[in-house]
Design an enzyme around this catalytic site. Structure first.
Site, short mmCIF file in Angstrom:
data_model
loop_
_atom_site.label_atom_id
_atom_site.label_comp_id
_atom_site.label_asym_id
_atom_site.label_seq_id
_atom_site.Cartn_x
_atom_site.Cartn_y
_atom_site.Cartn_z
N GLY A 16 0.79 -3.51 15.77
CA GLY A 16 1.46 -3.67 14.47
C GLY A 16 2.74 -2.87 14.40
CB ALA A 17 4.86 -1.51 16.99
CE1 TYR A 161 -6.85 -0.63 3.94
CE2 TYR A 161 -6.88 0.62 1.89
CZ TYR A 161 -6.45 0.46 3.20
OH TYR A 161 -5.62 1.40 3.76
CB ILE A 193 3.04 5.34 3.89
CG1 ILE A 193 1.87 6.13 4.49
CG2 ILE A 193 4.33 5.64 4.66
CD1 ILE A 193 1.56 5.74 5.92
#
Length: 258
Positions: A16-17, A161, A193
């Protein structure tokens, strides 16, 4: 800024970069001396930009695409990365679905539950299993699974989640035990974040950000690049005696009312 060279001569794989936290972990790894395998599922343009940023640090980048919810694709991804670099010293399993579009538990759908559990639990498990097996064969390595502060309080917004992130703790401890002492496996759990995806959330734009800042002892919500080095700490030699661990980085948010 001068960065410590904690990964000089090493190879780091980040899932997931292409966007968000994963992109910043990949770039930080390069800043600390690593060549980087940049995984993406659909964000190819973002992954290409991450690879460019890695190369701007004078390091090598390798793009690899896969849907981690399918084991065969995880195996293929590992084949491609190991064939390209010869070994992987660190794997950061960052991919996760937070059911971002769901604003209330009342909006739960079976489709969302299936997808979140498939990506967060199945995907992380498949990656940990496959990468760890190959690290055992090469004689060493470290895996960091990205968890969440949600496991402390749960989520009234998206129970699936929270369930998925609890599951990541269980699979991490299991593989940490199975792979010891050759390969270490740990969870790094950030709080909120300020990624582009978070900033675009409906609840974030309607007051939740201000509430969270007010309830966070550190008084702010960090950008992803501010936490990347902390996530990578678990893969360094300084963390050589940490496995099956859980490191929380949420600015003290979960101290409130604990």
């Amino acid at each position: 800024m001068t960065y410590p060279q904690r990964f000089a001569g090493k190879t780091v794989l980040v899932t997931g970069a292409g966007t968000g936290f994963g992109a910043e972990i990949a770039v930080r790894a390069a800043q600390e001396g690593a060549d980087v395998a940049v995984h993406y599922r659909s964000s190819r343009r973002g992954a290409e930009r991450t690879a460019e940023r890695v190369e701007e640090q004078g390091r090598k980048a390798f793009l690899v695409q896969a849907d981690i919810a399918e084991r065969s694709q995880v195996v293929r991804m590992a084949d491609e990365v190991w064939s390209h670099f010869g070994r992987v010293d660190v794997a950061v399993n960052n991919v996760g679905d937070v059911a971002r579009e769901q604003m209330s538990w009342r909006d739960l759908t079976e489709e969302s539950v299936d997808h979140v559990l498939a990506v967060d639990i199945k995907g992380t498990l498949f990656c940990t299993h496959e990468f760890g097996d190959r690290m055992l064969a090469q004689g060493g390595g470290a895996i960091v699974n990205i968890g969440s502060t949600v496991v402390v309080r749960g989520s009234a917004r998206a129970p699936q989640y929270a369930a998925a992130k609890y599951g990541i703790i269980g699979l991490t401890k299991s593989y940490a035990h199975a792979f010891a002492p050759v390969v270490r496996v740990n969870v790094f759990a950030p709080g909120f974040i300020e990624t582009e995806a978070t900033l675009g959330r409906e609840d974030w734009q309607s007051g939740r950000a201000e509430t969270l800042r007010a309830n966070t002892p550190m008084g702010r919500i960090p950008r992803p690049e501010e936490l990347a080095g902390a996530a990578l700490f678990l893969a360094t030699e300084d963390a050589a005696h940490i496995t099956g661990g859980f490191v929380l980085a949420d600015g003290g948010y979960n101290m409130i009312g604990a």
